[in-house]
Scaffold this motif. Structure first.
Motif: not given
Ligand code: ATP
Length: 296
Positions: A87-99, A68-70, A63-65, A103-105
């Motif tokens: 995967g554990p909380s914060g692993a990036g699962k929802s990020t995959i859905a957003r991509l 790196t999340i993924l 999300y920020e330069p 919503f982001y490239d």
């Molecule tokens: P959970 O199981 O708790 O929902 P997750 O695996 O879905 O977690 P993500 O929501 O994909 O995790 O978040 C992955 C990482 O990206 C986290 O460290 C989170 O803090 C960060 N993150 C998520 N959304 C943003 C955002 N809009 N801006 C900056 N960082 C973000």
């Protein structure tokens, strides 16, 4: 003036999104928090789906330069199969859905639907191809009929009826004195968590998308309702390319493939049996959840 202008801009975008029948996203991604930074390329064509495969090809994203999340994520969901992401909380699962919704490239790598890079086609056509059953469904202060129909602009009565039947909410609606005309939400009938979820499922069925994204769709329900809803979800996921984001492993044990994400990389992958045999992160999560459910 600039300050005034930006929210209005966003409002216009939200309005267009609603008109295109894509508002499901709003709930899941808390639209107002999501910056509108992705734009269609000039003259971008619409996505054309024959075989709804989904491919992540070495996707790097943050999300920020400087964070790196993924870290180069690759996986494939074959047409009509169900792949679960855990995967554990914060692993990036929802990020995959957003991509996947664009919503982001990605910073690098590609996301393909039926072989087409989603950054090269219109966002509207990508979002129209994907249905979501979110964790928490927001209903509008309007009739049940409206809340179901709005999965698709111009849905007719028969489609709404069929969707309600397939989502197993029709008997509930029919016993209400005003049926589909019953007002729901703050001003009207309060629905239970399970009923709301069924409305969300019906809405998705009206949309009839080739690709489905389930986001731990049963988290707030009691066990019996959960089992019922899971059966319904399994039924609607059949023949659709499905990505399920799960917290509880019992709900995805029959997935075609399970991706175990840890800090943005694929720690393990395989089906449930194979992953248990590995005695790694998945087996550990499985054992922990099993002991938690026994003590509960
Ligand atoms: P959970 O199981 O708790 O929902 P997750 O695996 O879905 O977690 P993500 O929501 O994909 O995790 O978040 C992955 C990482 O990206 C986290 O460290 C989170 O803090 C960060 N993150 C998520 N959304 C943003 C955002 N809009 N801006 C900056 N960082 C973000």
């Amino acid at each position: 003036l600039m300050q005034l202008f930006r929210p209005l801009d966003l409002l216009g975008w939200v309005y267009r999104t609603i008109r295109q029948g894509l508002i499901d996203m709003a709930e899941m991604f808390r639209l107002m928090d999501t910056s509108v930074e992705v734009e269609d390329l000039p003259g971008a064509p619409a996505l054309i789906i024959r075989q709804p495969t989904v491919v992540f090809d070495n996707v790097v994203f943050g999300y920020e330069p400087d964070r790196t999340i993924l870290h180069g994520l690759s996986f494939e969901v074959p047409a009509g199969k169900n792949v679960a992401i855990v995967g554990p909380s914060g692993a990036g699962k929802s990020t995959i859905a957003r991509l996947l919704f664009r919503f982001y490239d990605p910073a690098s790598g590609r996301i393909l639907i039926d072989g087409q890079d989603i950054s090269q086609v219109t966002q509207a056509s990508v979002r129209a191809a994907i249905g979501i059953v979110p964790q928490d469904t927001v209903l509008f202060n309007d009739t049940i009929g409206y809340n179901v129909a709005y999965g698709k602009a111009g849905a007719d009565e028969n489609e709404v009826l069929a969707a309600a039947r397939d989502a197993s909410i029709l008997p509930f609606i029919e016993q209400l004195p005003k049926g589909f005309e019953t007002e729901v939400g703050e001003r009207g009938l309060k629905l239970s968590g399970g009923e709301k979820q069924r409305v969300a499922i019906a809405r998705t069925l009206v949309k009839d998308p080739p690709i489905l994204m389930l986001d731990e769709a049963t988290s707030a329900l009691d066990t019996r309702t959960e089992q019922d809803i899971l059966r319904t979800l399994h039924r609607i996921a059949e023949h659709r390319t499905t990505i399920s984001i799960a917290h509880r492993l019992s709900t995805i044990a029959d997935a075609h493939e399970i991706l175990v994400l840890d800090h943005g990389t694929l720690a393990e992958r395989g089906n449930h049996t194979a992953l248990l045999t590995k005695r790694g992160l998945y087996a550990e999560m499985w054992a922990r959840q099993a002991s938690e459910s026994q003590s509960a």
